[in-house]
Every structure is written in structure tokens, then in C-alpha cells.
Enzyme design. Sequence first.
Site, PDB file in Angstrom:
ATOM      1  N   CYS A  39       0.846  -1.196   0.000  1.00 55.83           N
ATOM      2  CA  CYS A  39       0.000   0.000   0.000  1.00 55.83           C
ATOM      3  C   CYS A  39       0.881   1.244   0.000  1.00 55.83           C
ATOM      4  CB  CYS A  39      -0.894  -0.068   1.247  1.00 55.83           C
ATOM      5  SG  CYS A  39      -1.698   1.460   1.704  1.00 55.83           S
TER       6      CYS A  39
ATOM      7  N   CYS B 239      -0.016   3.933   2.535  1.00 65.72           N
ATOM      8  CA  CYS B 239       0.468   3.638   3.894  1.00 65.72           C
ATOM      9  C   CYS B 239       1.967   3.868   4.001  1.00 65.72           C
ATOM     10  CB  CYS B 239       0.193   2.178   4.261  1.00 65.72           C
ATOM     11  SG  CYS B 239      -1.447   1.601   3.846  1.00 65.72           S
ATOM     12  N   ASP B 240       2.722   3.445   3.016  1.00 60.15           N
ATOM     13  CA  ASP B 240       4.169   3.302   3.218  1.00 60.15           C
ATOM     14  C   ASP B 240       5.058   4.149   2.316  1.00 60.15           C
ATOM     15  OD1 ASP B 240       3.661   1.496   5.175  1.00 60.15           O
ATOM     16  OD2 ASP B 240       3.961  -0.282   3.960  1.00 60.15           O
TER      17      ASP B 240
HETATM   18  C1  FAD Z   1       1.609  -5.222   5.055  1.00 57.69           C
HETATM   19  C2  FAD Z   1       0.449  -4.264   5.215  1.00 57.69           C
HETATM   20  C3  FAD Z   1       0.690  -2.973   5.649  1.00 57.69           C
HETATM   21  C4  FAD Z   1      -0.367  -2.079   5.793  1.00 57.69           C
HETATM   22  N1  FAD Z   1      -0.086  -0.826   6.266  1.00 57.69           N
HETATM   23  C5  FAD Z   1      -1.106   0.024   6.527  1.00 57.69           C
HETATM   24  C6  FAD Z   1      -0.842   1.297   7.123  1.00 57.69           C
HETATM   25  O1  FAD Z   1       0.300   1.670   7.404  1.00 57.69           O
HETATM   26  N2  FAD Z   1      -1.917   2.105   7.364  1.00 57.69           N
HETATM   27  C7  FAD Z   1      -3.206   1.749   7.064  1.00 57.69           C
HETATM   28  O2  FAD Z   1      -4.127   2.510   7.338  1.00 57.69           O
HETATM   29  N3  FAD Z   1      -3.469   0.543   6.486  1.00 57.69           N
HETATM   30  C8  FAD Z   1      -2.465  -0.328   6.222  1.00 57.69           C
HETATM   31  N4  FAD Z   1      -2.717  -1.546   5.652  1.00 57.69           N
HETATM   32  C9  FAD Z   1      -4.107  -1.882   5.320  1.00 57.69           C
HETATM   33  C10 FAD Z   1      -4.872  -2.314   6.603  1.00 57.69           C
HETATM   34  O3  FAD Z   1      -4.125  -3.298   7.273  1.00 57.69           O
HETATM   35  C11 FAD Z   1      -6.252  -2.856   6.244  1.00 57.69           C
HETATM   36  O4  FAD Z   1      -6.975  -1.829   5.581  1.00 57.69           O
HETATM   37  C12 FAD Z   1      -7.037  -3.286   7.491  1.00 57.69           C
HETATM   38  O5  FAD Z   1      -6.317  -4.234   8.250  1.00 57.69           O
HETATM   39  C13 FAD Z   1      -8.393  -3.903   7.117  1.00 57.69           C
HETATM   40  O6  FAD Z   1      -9.030  -4.267   8.304  1.00 57.69           O
HETATM   41  P1  FAD Z   1     -10.229  -5.323   8.333  1.00 57.69           P
HETATM   42  O7  FAD Z   1     -10.550  -5.522   9.773  1.00 57.69           O
HETATM   43  O8  FAD Z   1     -11.311  -4.895   7.430  1.00 57.69           O
HETATM   44  O9  FAD Z   1      -9.670  -6.668   7.697  1.00 57.69           O
HETATM   45  P2  FAD Z   1      -8.348  -7.507   7.975  1.00 57.69           P
HETATM   46  O10 FAD Z   1      -7.298  -6.703   8.615  1.00 57.69           O
HETATM   47  O11 FAD Z   1      -8.083  -8.188   6.673  1.00 57.69           O
HETATM   48  O12 FAD Z   1      -8.828  -8.610   9.051  1.00 57.69           O
HETATM   49  C14 FAD Z   1      -9.665  -9.679   8.681  1.00 57.69           C
HETATM   50  C15 FAD Z   1      -9.893 -10.551   9.890  1.00 57.69           C
HETATM   51  O13 FAD Z   1     -10.835 -11.574   9.515  1.00 57.69           O
HETATM   52  C16 FAD Z   1     -10.384 -12.815  10.006  1.00 57.69           C
HETATM   53  N5  FAD Z   1     -10.995 -13.884   9.206  1.00 57.69           N
HETATM   54  C17 FAD Z   1     -10.782 -14.223   7.915  1.00 57.69           C
HETATM   55  N6  FAD Z   1     -11.542 -15.304   7.586  1.00 57.69           N
HETATM   56  C18 FAD Z   1     -12.249 -15.621   8.703  1.00 57.69           C
HETATM   57  C19 FAD Z   1     -13.205 -16.629   9.034  1.00 57.69           C
HETATM   58  N7  FAD Z   1     -13.610 -17.550   8.134  1.00 57.69           N
HETATM   59  N8  FAD Z   1     -13.716 -16.676  10.296  1.00 57.69           N
HETATM   60  C20 FAD Z   1     -13.354 -15.766  11.224  1.00 57.69           C
HETATM   61  N9  FAD Z   1     -12.459 -14.769  10.965  1.00 57.69           N
HETATM   62  C21 FAD Z   1     -11.914 -14.716   9.727  1.00 57.69           C
HETATM   63  C22 FAD Z   1      -8.857 -12.723   9.924  1.00 57.69           C
HETATM   64  O14 FAD Z   1      -8.270 -13.664  10.818  1.00 57.69           O
HETATM   65  C23 FAD Z   1      -8.649 -11.275  10.390  1.00 57.69           C
HETATM   66  O15 FAD Z   1      -8.615 -11.248  11.809  1.00 57.69           O
HETATM   67  C24 FAD Z   1      -1.694  -2.464   5.480  1.00 57.69           C
HETATM   68  C25 FAD Z   1      -1.933  -3.753   5.015  1.00 57.69           C
HETATM   69  C26 FAD Z   1      -0.881  -4.662   4.887  1.00 57.69           C
HETATM   70  C27 FAD Z   1      -1.155  -6.064   4.408  1.00 57.69           C
END
Ligand code: FAD
Length: 302
Positions: A128, A131-132
Site C-alpha cells: 500500500c 500507507c508506506d
Molecule cells: C503489510 C500491510 C501494511 C499495511 N499498512 C497500513 C498502514 O500503514 N496504514 C493503514 O491505514 N493501512 C495499512 N494496511 C491496510 C490495513 O491493514 C487494512 O486496511 C485493514 O487491516 C483492514 O481491516 P479489516 O478488519 O477490514 O480486515 P483484515 O485486517 O483483513 O482482518 C480480517 C480478519 O478476519 C479474520 N478472518 C478471515 N476469515 C475468517 C473466518 N472464516 N472466520 C473468522 N475470521 C476470519 C482474519 O483472521 C482477520 O482477523 C496495510 C496492510 C498490509 C497487508
Amino acid sequence: MIVLGAGPAGLTAALYTARGKLKTLVVNGPMVGGQIALTLQVDNYPGFPDGVTGPELSDRFKAHAERFGAEFLDSEATKIDLASKPIRVWVGEKLLETRALIVATGMNHKRLGVPGENRLLGRGVFVCATCDAILYEDKRVVVVGGGDSAVQEALDLAKYATSVTVVHRREGLRACRCLADRALEDPKISFLYDTVVEEIMGEKRVASVRLRNLKTGEVRVEETDGVLLAIGWDPNTSILKGQLDLDELGYVKSEGINSGKPGVFLAGDLVDRKYRQVVTSCGSGCAAALEAIRWLEERPAQ
Ligand SMILES: Cc1cc2nc3c(=O)[nH]c(=O)nc-3n(C[C@H](O)[C@H](O)[C@H](O)COP(=O)(O)OP(=O)(O)OC[C@H]3O[C@@H](n4cnc5c(N)ncnc54)[C@H](O)[C@@H]3O)c2cc1C
């Protein structure tokens, strides 16, 4: 109340529902803390002017939800039945029942599947630019991909980096003309077509990539400080198949957080094709929780 997913969206939803006096169970899934737990530096989450590591931010989100009584189940939901009353959620053989459900299962960035990629994720391999990009000031970056988001990310990175090399396995870009033209005119951005990344190398951080030209077979090593993966996303919607309308890419065809099924709400990256940030995920987790609380208040348990 059951929340599926323990990323920023699910953990924020759980904080709100638990604080709203709902008995809240979070089913963690495979990645406690979600995608953000994969990165070492988060510089754009408000309230942390000096930045915070991804794991620390996730731990804080979880502790905050726990403070109000949210409970956690360290397993993955394997099947759900949204038509039944109460809603049914299976975790392996175990059946859970709930009056309201928030699905915040996020998404996964598509990976190249090459050596070094997983080991160096968050250590020079990133997903992203919003983000980075700032971390790559005066550095060299390779962007893998050739669609709209790859080109947009390359343009964002070029504001900081000294050079951005877009590596694309096809002959030309797939991005729309206006984006492609801007990138082609940017003196910091160069393009390697018909080329794939075969390995990402470096001990503690990314130092170089091994590239192969698919037409000539030529292999070369290019030094770089970072590799941005921009080859697409897979929403984690497999358990929603047959329960909600999904499009051909697996995204829910919903209107934001409202799933269209009674008592079922969606949150976070799962329903966000555009912003995909921690702060926007937390925002939609909060919104889904407030909708769920209101929905339950209007339908007292019998
Ligand atoms: C390497 C990296 C760096 C990033 N850096 C930044 C940053 O600096 N700043 C920023 O704002 N954003 C950043 N992002 C983006 C940010 O991490 C995401 O936008 C955010 O985490 C999304 O949150 P979410 O809760 O919607 O989903 P996710 O973080 O994808 O979490 C999904 C959750 O669902 C769970 N899950 C999946 N399938 C199932 C199931 N069948 N049953 C139960 N649970 C399940 C997983 O275990 C997880 O806990 C980064 C992303 C990555 C990969």
C-alpha cells in the site's frame, strides 16, 4: 452478538457492541489483529504521532474490546446460515447461534508466491503506497503489476522515491489511458514489460529482486529498497458463498455495511474497494456495530 474477524474492523465493532452491553463473541479467524499485524510501522493512524507497530496497534484494539467484556474464540468460522433464526455460525463441528452478526473477514493481497516474499513482508515488501510511500523517500522501489492500482501506486511512490520500476508480466499496461500517460511521462518511473519477479532477496530487509524476461529468458538482478505488490486482492468471502450475492471476483454485492439480510452487517476491507485503511476499517466497524445495536433494540428478544 458474533463478530467474524479480529482485524481493525472486527475489533472496533466488538468494542462498540461490548460497550453497548451486548454479549459479544469475536471469532478471530486465521490472523488475530488482521492485515495490519503484518507491518512494522503504521504512520497514519491518528493519535500516534510517532507511529506505532502493527502488532502493538492490533494488541491495543483487542485490549480495548476486552476491557468492555468482548470474548474471543481462536478459531475460524467454517460455515454460516444467515437465513435461520437465530443466525447459525459453525466453527468446525461447533455450532454457535446469534441474533446479530457482523462479518469483518477482510481480504488478502494476492501474492506472487516467490521465495523471499513472505519472509520480507513488512520488511521492504509492502502492499500500500498510501500507507508506506513516505518510508521510501530517496529510495528505489519496484512495483509489481500493470493495472490501475499498480500505476496509481507507482505515481504516489514517485513523489518520494528516487526511482520506481514497474515490472509487468504482459507486453503493455492494463491501466486506463489517463493514468498510464501520467506514469509514462514521469521521469522517475520506468517500465519493464514481459517480465516477472522470480525471487525477492535480502537478509533483514529487501535488497534486490531477481527478474526474468518471459520473451528472451534473460535473468537479471536489480537492486531495490522495496517491492510493492499491486497484483490484486482476494476478499475473504468463501463462507458467504450461497448466503449473499457475490460478484465474479468474490466481492459482496452489498450497499456498504448493510448485507440485505436481517441482523447481518458487513464491515472493513471486505466491503471497501477503494480506501482500505486501518482508520476507514475502524470507521465501518463502528458503523456496523451501531446499526447492529439499533437493529437489536428495535427487536427485543422474546
Ligand atoms: C503489510 C500491510 C501494511 C499495511 N499498512 C497500513 C498502514 O500503514 N496504514 C493503514 O491505514 N493501512 C495499512 N494496511 C491496510 C490495513 O491493514 C487494512 O486496511 C485493514 O487491516 C483492514 O481491516 P479489516 O478488519 O477490514 O480486515 P483484515 O485486517 O483483513 O482482518 C480480517 C480478519 O478476519 C479474520 N478472518 C478471515 N476469515 C475468517 C473466518 N472464516 N472466520 C473468522 N475470521 C476470519 C482474519 O483472521 C482477520 O482477523 C496495510 C496492510 C498490509 C497487508
